[in-house]
Design a protein around this motif. Structure first.
Motif, PDB file in Angstrom:
ATOM      1  N   MET A  64       0.823  -1.209   0.000  1.00  0.00           N
ATOM      2  CA  MET A  64       0.000   0.000   0.000  1.00  0.00           C
ATOM      3  C   MET A  64       0.854   1.255   0.000  1.00  0.00           C
ATOM      4  SD  MET A  64      -3.369  -0.676   2.324  1.00  0.00           S
ATOM      5  CE  MET A  64      -4.699  -1.704   1.723  1.00  0.00           C
ATOM      6  N   THR A  65       0.277   2.296  -0.606  1.00  0.00           N
ATOM      7  CA  THR A  65       0.895   3.631  -0.635  1.00  0.00           C
ATOM      8  C   THR A  65      -0.150   4.642  -0.194  1.00  0.00           C
ATOM      9  OG1 THR A  65       2.343   2.989  -2.471  1.00  0.00           O
ATOM     10  CG2 THR A  65       2.023   5.353  -2.080  1.00  0.00           C
ATOM     11  N   GLU A  66       0.254   5.578   0.734  1.00  0.00           N
ATOM     12  CA  GLU A  66      -0.668   6.587   1.248  1.00  0.00           C
ATOM     13  C   GLU A  66      -0.079   7.981   1.029  1.00  0.00           C
ATOM     14  OE1 GLU A  66       0.667   4.226   3.183  1.00  0.00           O
ATOM     15  OE2 GLU A  66      -0.933   2.791   3.562  1.00  0.00           O
ATOM     16  N   GLN A  67      -0.969   8.930   0.773  1.00  0.00           N
ATOM     17  CA  GLN A  67      -0.538  10.329   0.694  1.00  0.00           C
ATOM     18  C   GLN A  67      -1.698  11.228   1.114  1.00  0.00           C
ATOM     19  OE1 GLN A  67       0.550  10.746  -3.446  1.00  0.00           O
ATOM     20  NE2 GLN A  67      -1.525  11.336  -4.080  1.00  0.00           N
ATOM     21  N   LEU A  68      -1.303  12.457   1.530  1.00  0.00           N
ATOM     22  CA  LEU A  68      -2.293  13.446   1.982  1.00  0.00           C
ATOM     23  C   LEU A  68      -2.429  14.510   0.911  1.00  0.00           C
ATOM     24  CD1 LEU A  68      -4.147  14.532   4.239  1.00  0.00           C
ATOM     25  CD2 LEU A  68      -2.140  15.766   5.128  1.00  0.00           C
ATOM     26  N   LEU A  69      -3.664  14.735   0.463  1.00  0.00           N
ATOM     27  CA  LEU A  69      -3.936  15.762  -0.541  1.00  0.00           C
ATOM     28  C   LEU A  69      -4.546  16.959   0.165  1.00  0.00           C
ATOM     29  CD1 LEU A  69      -4.058  16.570  -3.554  1.00  0.00           C
ATOM     30  CD2 LEU A  69      -6.340  15.507  -3.652  1.00  0.00           C
ATOM     31  N   LEU A  70      -3.799  18.093   0.142  1.00  0.00           N
ATOM     32  CA  LEU A  70      -4.254  19.302   0.830  1.00  0.00           C
ATOM     33  C   LEU A  70      -5.308  20.026  -0.005  1.00  0.00           C
ATOM     34  CD1 LEU A  70      -0.788  20.573   2.089  1.00  0.00           C
ATOM     35  CD2 LEU A  70      -2.493  19.200   3.317  1.00  0.00           C
ATOM     36  N   PRO A  71      -6.085  20.910   0.619  1.00  0.00           N
ATOM     37  CA  PRO A  71      -7.145  21.617  -0.119  1.00  0.00           C
ATOM     38  C   PRO A  71      -6.632  22.408  -1.318  1.00  0.00           C
ATOM     39  CG  PRO A  71      -7.494  21.826   2.226  1.00  0.00           C
ATOM     40  CD  PRO A  71      -6.155  21.188   2.084  1.00  0.00           C
ATOM     41  N   ASP A  72      -5.385  22.884  -1.244  1.00  0.00           N
ATOM     42  CA  ASP A  72      -4.867  23.657  -2.379  1.00  0.00           C
ATOM     43  C   ASP A  72      -4.282  22.772  -3.471  1.00  0.00           C
ATOM     44  OD1 ASP A  72      -2.664  22.658  -1.123  1.00  0.00           O
ATOM     45  OD2 ASP A  72      -1.691  24.597  -0.752  1.00  0.00           O
ATOM     46  N   GLY A  73      -4.413  21.450  -3.345  1.00  0.00           N
ATOM     47  CA  GLY A  73      -3.922  20.525  -4.368  1.00  0.00           C
ATOM     48  C   GLY A  73      -2.521  20.034  -4.111  1.00  0.00           C
ATOM     49  N   VAL A  75       0.376  17.755  -2.611  1.00  0.00           N
ATOM     50  CA  VAL A  75       0.464  16.360  -2.189  1.00  0.00           C
ATOM     51  C   VAL A  75       1.581  16.205  -1.173  1.00  0.00           C
ATOM     52  CG1 VAL A  75       0.928  13.988  -2.935  1.00  0.00           C
ATOM     53  CG2 VAL A  75      -0.457  15.507  -4.373  1.00  0.00           C
ATOM     54  N   ARG A  76       1.243  15.582  -0.024  1.00  0.00           N
ATOM     55  CA  ARG A  76       2.261  15.306   0.988  1.00  0.00           C
ATOM     56  C   ARG A  76       2.335  13.800   1.182  1.00  0.00           C
ATOM     57  NH1 ARG A  76       1.484  17.664   6.896  1.00  0.00           N
ATOM     58  NH2 ARG A  76       0.353  15.688   7.172  1.00  0.00           N
ATOM     59  N   PRO A  77       3.472  13.157   0.795  1.00  0.00           N
ATOM     60  CA  PRO A  77       3.604  11.711   0.939  1.00  0.00           C
ATOM     61  C   PRO A  77       3.527  11.280   2.399  1.00  0.00           C
ATOM     62  CG  PRO A  77       5.308  12.594  -0.507  1.00  0.00           C
ATOM     63  CD  PRO A  77       4.687  13.772   0.168  1.00  0.00           C
ATOM     64  N   LEU A  78       2.845  10.197   2.650  1.00  0.00           N
ATOM     65  CA  LEU A  78       2.785   9.628   3.992  1.00  0.00           C
ATOM     66  C   LEU A  78       3.589   8.327   4.085  1.00  0.00           C
ATOM     67  CD1 LEU A  78      -1.027  10.132   4.769  1.00  0.00           C
ATOM     68  CD2 LEU A  78       0.908  11.571   5.492  1.00  0.00           C
ATOM     69  N   THR A  79       3.994   7.770   2.918  1.00  0.00           N
ATOM     70  CA  THR A  79       4.786   6.542   2.885  1.00  0.00           C
ATOM     71  C   THR A  79       6.112   6.877   2.217  1.00  0.00           C
ATOM     72  OG1 THR A  79       2.761   5.262   2.593  1.00  0.00           O
ATOM     73  CG2 THR A  79       4.833   4.118   2.199  1.00  0.00           C
ATOM     74  N   PRO A  80       7.209   6.967   2.996  1.00  0.00           N
ATOM     75  CA  PRO A  80       8.511   7.355   2.423  1.00  0.00           C
ATOM     76  C   PRO A  80       8.972   6.359   1.363  1.00  0.00           C
ATOM     77  CG  PRO A  80       8.553   7.443   4.830  1.00  0.00           C
ATOM     78  CD  PRO A  80       7.288   6.783   4.463  1.00  0.00           C
ATOM     79  N   LEU A  85       0.971   9.284  -5.881  1.00  0.00           N
ATOM     80  CA  LEU A  85      -0.179   8.781  -6.601  1.00  0.00           C
ATOM     81  C   LEU A  85      -0.736   9.857  -7.512  1.00  0.00           C
ATOM     82  CD1 LEU A  85      -1.973   6.981  -3.614  1.00  0.00           C
ATOM     83  CD2 LEU A  85      -0.445   5.959  -5.319  1.00  0.00           C
ATOM     84  N   PRO A  86      -1.250   9.448  -8.677  1.00  0.00           N
ATOM     85  CA  PRO A  86      -1.820  10.458  -9.576  1.00  0.00           C
ATOM     86  C   PRO A  86      -3.098  11.050  -8.980  1.00  0.00           C
ATOM     87  CG  PRO A  86      -2.232   8.253 -10.420  1.00  0.00           C
ATOM     88  CD  PRO A  86      -1.314   8.092  -9.272  1.00  0.00           C
TER      89      PRO A  86
END
Length: 432
Positions: A64-73, A75-80, A85-86
């Motif tokens: 699995m791969t996780e990332q955080l998408l902020l309201p302004d678009g 992307v902050r990776p959560l899995t080093p 992710l597109p």
């Protein structure tokens, strides 16, 4: 080969059943696996949101791969160490509102990925993806194992069917070999093996019954030929002797002697003609070709009585008591009654009456002759049998035998007895 054909049919049926079962199972399990994968993505997204709220570290899963998408678009990776992710427009819309769910699937380097975007309360969204490589590997392994298991099952089924069908068909092979031996050697004394209690056993017993009937028929034919040769010898010898006498005399015989010789020739020729006719009746069983039909026994008796009254000028009475209608061959039964009345005419004084009684399905003919000895009451129905006291009486000894054969063929019985007031009674009874 019957064994091979039956085995192919059985294996084909087993294969069809296995294929139907496997396809049904696969189509049932596949959606369940897909639902499990989707549920895993959703659970993983909820876990990530909970850990973000608690500011706790996120455990890494290799698939699995996780990332955080902020309201302004952003992307902050959560899995080093994982590629980002597109992000689609639908994902950005969820991040702006912080609510909603979006599911997509992508393929990278021939590997499928499932991506779930779930809104984060207060703004933003969490994106979770899962590598489908393990799922596809399990699916491929399932299919290959199913193929191998199916092949092994079919091979085992084919082997078991081959062995079982061979055992089932063993009595049939023995039966076929025995019948082939009988057909080749014409040896009807062979008895077919009967070691089965099922349908094959019934078939074997039917063949044995048929063989017994053929043996009996052949024995009767041989006996008929021997008896016929014996019976024909007497009138033929008489005819030949008379003809040779006339040939040697060449007109030198006295008129009375010549008339006697000619009368002997005519008499023996008539006896010979009657004997040949009855032999043909016995040998060809000509009445068997007639189809059974409802027959009124009283009408047959009346018809016979009328004809013999004209022929013999005798008093012939017909008494009926509750006469029945039977399903039988009309001409054959007419021959039976004719033979019984003819037999009564031969052994009764010329001016004595003959009685015919029809009671239900029984026809009885009584004469006024000397009667029958107790030892002859069964034998009189044998072919060519002549009692000692009747050897000088005209006849071939086949009339009562024909009655016996016809009545027996109809499933009936015949009998002979003496009447209390004198004379003999002959009767036959037909089944209902």
């Amino acid at each position: 080969m019957l064994r091979t054909r039956i085995t192919l049919v059985a294996v084909t049926a087993v294969a069809a059943a296995i294929v139907v079962a496997v396809v049904t199972a696969y189509r049932t399990v596949s959606p369940l696996v897909a639902d499990q994968v989707d549920r895993g993505l959703s659970d993983r997204a909820d876990t990530v949101l909970a850990l973000l709220r608690a500011d706790a570290p996120l455990p890494v899963r290799p698939d699995m791969t996780e990332q955080l998408l902020l309201p302004d678009g952003t992307v902050r990776p959560l899995t080093p160490g994982r590629n980002p992710l597109p992000v689609t427009a639908a994902d950005r819309a969820i991040a702006v509102t912080g609510a909603g769910v979006n599911e997509t699937e992508i393929e990278v380097d021939g590997v499928g990925y499932g991506i779930l975007t779930k809104g984060r309360p207060g703004g933003g969204a969490v994106m979770v993806s899962q590598n489908y490589a393990d799922v596809e590997r399990i699916d491929r392994e399932f299919l290959w194992r199913t193929v191998w298991i199916t092949a092994i099952a079919l091979a085992a089924a084919a082997l078991l069917c081959w062995l079982a069908i061979g055992r089932i068909l063993r009595p049939i092979r023995r039966l076929a070999a025995a019948t082939d031996h009988i057909a080749t050697t014409q040896n009807l004394s062979t008895t077919l093996p009967d070691n089965d209690s099922g349908e094959v056993g019934e078939l074997t017993r039917s063949f044995n019954t048929m063989l017994a009937a053929l043996r009996f028929s052949r024995a009767q034919q041989q006996r008929l030929a021997e008896d016929a040769g014996h019976e024909l010898r007497t009138p033929l010898t008489s005819v030949r002797g008379s003809a040779e006498l006339l040939q040697r005399a060449r007109g030198r015989l006295a008129p009375d002697d010549e008339a006697t010789v000619l009368a002997t020739l005519v008499q023996e020729a008539k006896a010979l003609d009657e004997l040949v006719r009855e032999l043909v009746d016995l040998a060809t069983d000509q009445y068997a070709a007639e189809d059974p039909a409802p027959v009124a026994l009283a009408e047959l008796a009346e018809d016979t009585a009328r004809r013999f009254r004209r022929r013999t000028a005798r008093v012939i009475t017909v008494t009926t008591e509750d006469p029945a209608t039977v399903l039988a061959r009309s001409r054959a039964l007419t021959r039976c009654i004719d033979n019984l009345v003819d037999n009564a005419s031969k052994f009764s004084p010329p001016d004595s009456p003959i009685d015919i009684t029809v009671r239900d399905r029984t026809v009885t003919v009584r004469d006024r002759g000397p009667g029958i000895d107790a030892t002859d009451r069964t034998a009189v129905f044998d072919r060519f049998y002549r009692a000692d006291r009747t050897r000088s009486t005209p006849g071939s000894g086949l009339g009562l035998a024909i009655v016996h054969d016809i009545v027996t063929a109809h499933g009936g019985t015949v009998s002979a007895d003496n009447h209390p007031e004198g004379g003999a009674t002959f009767r036959f009874t037909l089944p209902g």
